[in-house]
Design an enzyme around this catalytic site. Structure first.
Site, mmCIF file in Angstrom:
data_model
loop_
_atom_site.group_PDB
_atom_site.id
_atom_site.type_symbol
_atom_site.label_atom_id
_atom_site.label_comp_id
_atom_site.label_asym_id
_atom_site.label_seq_id
_atom_site.Cartn_x
_atom_site.Cartn_y
_atom_site.Cartn_z
ATOM 1 N N ASN A 6 53.693 44.990 52.529
ATOM 2 C CA ASN A 6 54.328 43.943 53.245
ATOM 3 C C ASN A 6 53.407 43.618 54.358
ATOM 4 O O ASN A 6 53.335 44.340 55.544
ATOM 5 C CB ASN A 6 55.662 44.371 53.606
ATOM 6 C CG ASN A 6 56.268 43.515 54.574
ATOM 7 O OD1 ASN A 6 55.987 42.279 54.710
ATOM 8 N ND2 ASN A 6 57.403 43.747 55.203
ATOM 9 N N TRP A 7 52.705 42.546 54.148
ATOM 10 C CA TRP A 7 51.743 42.220 55.378
ATOM 11 C C TRP A 7 52.411 41.479 56.543
ATOM 12 O O TRP A 7 51.572 40.951 57.590
ATOM 13 C CB TRP A 7 50.288 41.336 54.767
ATOM 14 C CG TRP A 7 49.740 42.081 53.959
ATOM 15 C CD1 TRP A 7 49.255 43.503 53.792
ATOM 16 C CD2 TRP A 7 48.609 41.864 53.151
ATOM 17 N NE1 TRP A 7 48.493 43.815 53.204
ATOM 18 C CE2 TRP A 7 47.939 42.872 52.634
ATOM 19 C CE3 TRP A 7 48.151 40.373 52.858
ATOM 20 C CZ2 TRP A 7 46.787 42.830 51.627
ATOM 21 C CZ3 TRP A 7 46.945 40.195 51.821
ATOM 22 C CH2 TRP A 7 46.455 41.482 51.313
ATOM 23 N N LYS A 8 53.476 41.114 56.474
ATOM 24 C CA LYS A 8 54.258 40.513 57.487
ATOM 25 C C LYS A 8 53.513 38.960 57.995
ATOM 26 O O LYS A 8 52.819 38.694 57.121
ATOM 27 C CB LYS A 8 54.625 41.264 58.641
ATOM 28 C CG LYS A 8 55.360 42.559 57.989
ATOM 29 C CD LYS A 8 55.735 43.416 59.316
ATOM 30 C CE LYS A 8 56.386 44.715 58.340
ATOM 31 N NZ LYS A 8 57.060 45.815 59.300
ATOM 32 N N HIS A 59 64.743 41.825 54.862
ATOM 33 C CA HIS A 59 63.832 42.801 55.891
ATOM 34 C C HIS A 59 64.780 42.789 57.057
ATOM 35 O O HIS A 59 65.048 41.625 57.665
ATOM 36 C CB HIS A 59 62.557 42.192 55.836
ATOM 37 C CG HIS A 59 61.563 43.052 56.453
ATOM 38 N ND1 HIS A 59 61.579 43.430 57.724
ATOM 39 C CD2 HIS A 59 60.848 44.028 55.849
ATOM 40 C CE1 HIS A 59 60.786 44.360 58.043
ATOM 41 N NE2 HIS A 59 60.455 44.922 56.915
ATOM 42 N N GLU A 78 64.987 51.058 53.909
ATOM 43 C CA GLU A 78 64.040 50.907 55.116
ATOM 44 C C GLU A 78 65.028 51.163 56.517
ATOM 45 O O GLU A 78 65.479 50.473 56.700
ATOM 46 C CB GLU A 78 63.193 49.622 55.330
ATOM 47 C CG GLU A 78 62.343 49.402 54.101
ATOM 48 C CD GLU A 78 61.328 48.523 54.599
ATOM 49 O OE1 GLU A 78 60.162 48.647 54.441
ATOM 50 O OE2 GLU A 78 61.446 47.390 55.076
ATOM 51 N N GLY A 122 57.502 50.618 61.654
ATOM 52 C CA GLY A 122 56.514 50.328 62.669
ATOM 53 C C GLY A 122 56.646 51.453 63.638
ATOM 54 O O GLY A 122 56.013 51.160 64.849
ATOM 55 N N SER A 157 57.107 53.292 58.216
ATOM 56 C CA SER A 157 56.059 54.356 58.666
ATOM 57 C C SER A 157 55.445 55.224 57.388
ATOM 58 O O SER A 157 55.081 56.282 57.698
ATOM 59 C CB SER A 157 56.421 55.151 59.807
ATOM 60 O OG SER A 157 56.661 54.442 60.944
ATOM 61 N N GLY A 162 54.165 48.505 55.210
ATOM 62 C CA GLY A 162 53.517 47.668 56.373
ATOM 63 C C GLY A 162 52.309 47.744 56.811
ATOM 64 O O GLY A 162 51.266 47.930 56.196
ATOM 65 N N GLY A 163 52.063 48.407 58.036
ATOM 66 C CA GLY A 163 50.938 48.833 58.889
ATOM 67 C C GLY A 163 50.071 49.595 57.851
ATOM 68 O O GLY A 163 48.687 49.173 58.031
HETATM 69 P P1 PGA Z 1 55.604 50.075 58.431
HETATM 70 O O1 PGA Z 1 56.547 48.652 57.710
HETATM 71 O O2 PGA Z 1 55.305 50.627 57.274
HETATM 72 O O3 PGA Z 1 54.801 49.405 59.174
HETATM 73 O O4 PGA Z 1 56.784 50.956 59.028
HETATM 74 C C1 PGA Z 1 57.408 48.842 56.723
HETATM 75 C C2 PGA Z 1 58.133 47.451 56.424
HETATM 76 O O5 PGA Z 1 58.602 46.881 57.332
HETATM 77 O O6 PGA Z 1 58.445 47.109 55.443
#
Ligand code: PGA
Length: 241
Positions: A9-11, A92, A161, A167, A205, A226-227
């Site tokens: 998920n690159w947001k 999300h 999640e 994050g 995370s 994400g990150g």
């Molecule tokens: P994260 O994000 O891996 O940076 O915690 C996950 C997400 O929001 O889907």
């Protein structure tokens, strides 16, 4: 269904050019295998420019709950369909909190997506306060019930999640994930979904240091990342683990 999903998920990160360059680096080292499914969710603009690549699938990060009309700035399911994507994230927590997305709207989105043959990736999860109050399981069960209310069971990806883990660098424990996955599986069965109609992912995370431990969680079918998915080499290493 025992393949493992790695969904990036690159947001609101990476332009179309940056997305393409990620994919080139990624594919130069990625070994495709039957038991892994890599899905990239870049911006819709990037999706419209990327085309198809052997070994990876694509998803969008959102869709509007209306079919079409006067909704300035929004993206409809028909627009996504033309992009030939397989998946779309819905619900999300960033969309729920920043854009006030409700379970009702998410329910409408899932309906439109399934009619268009796009598999929804439904995100659910509790806040830190709800976890402290020991109502996390109830919150997650309720989210599933209202987001899927009245819909016919068909293939869906559920991403657990916890909001406090997104994050923050603080992932849920193996025990937390196993417990919640058990709740999710039970609730999905109760809602009429057979075991082979849904996948359960964990997100929040996930990184190269905790992915192996989290893989041991009960009923886990993969991760929403994400990150740790933004750098091609890091993402490759995470998948290789
Ligand atoms: P994260 O994000 O891996 O940076 O915690 C996950 C997400 O929001 O889907």
């Amino acid at each position: 269904m025992n393949k493992i999903f790695y969904i990036a998920n690159w947001k609101m990160n990476k332009t179309a050019i940056e997305s393409k360059s990620f994919i080139e680096t990624f594919l130069s080292s990625y070994q495709k295998s039957e038991d892994k499914d890599v899905v990239l969710c870049p911006s819709v603009i990037a999706l419209s420019k990327l085309g198809n690549f052997e070994g990876i699938s694509f998803g969008a990060q959102n869709v509007n709950e209306q079919k079409s009309g006067a909704y300035t700035g929004e993206i409809s399911v028909d627009m996504l369909k033309e992009l030939n994507i397989k998946y779309c994230i819905v619900g999300h927590s960033e969309r729920r909190s920043l854009y006030k997305e409700t379970d009702n709207a998410i329910n409408d989105k899932i309906k439109l997506l399934t009619e268009a043959n796009i598999t929804p990736i439904l995100c659910i999860g509790e806040t830190w306060e709800q976890k402290q109050d020991a109502i996390g399981e109830e919150i997650v069960s309720n989210q599933l019930r209202s987001c899927l209310d009245g819909l016919e069971a068909c293939e869906i990806v559920i991403a657990y999640e916890p909001i406090w883990a997104i994050g923050t660098g603080l992932s849920a424990s193996l025990e937390d994930v196993s417990c919640m996955n058990t709740v999710i599986k039970k609730q999905m069965n109760k809602l009429g979904y057979m075991d082979d109609q849904f996948y359960i992912l964990y997100g929040g995370s996930v990184n190269i240091n905790n992915v192996n431990a989290l893989k041991k969680a009960k009923y886990i079918n993969g991760f929403l990342i994400g990150g740790a998915s933004l750098d091609a080499d890091n993402f490759l290493e995470l998948i290789k683990k």
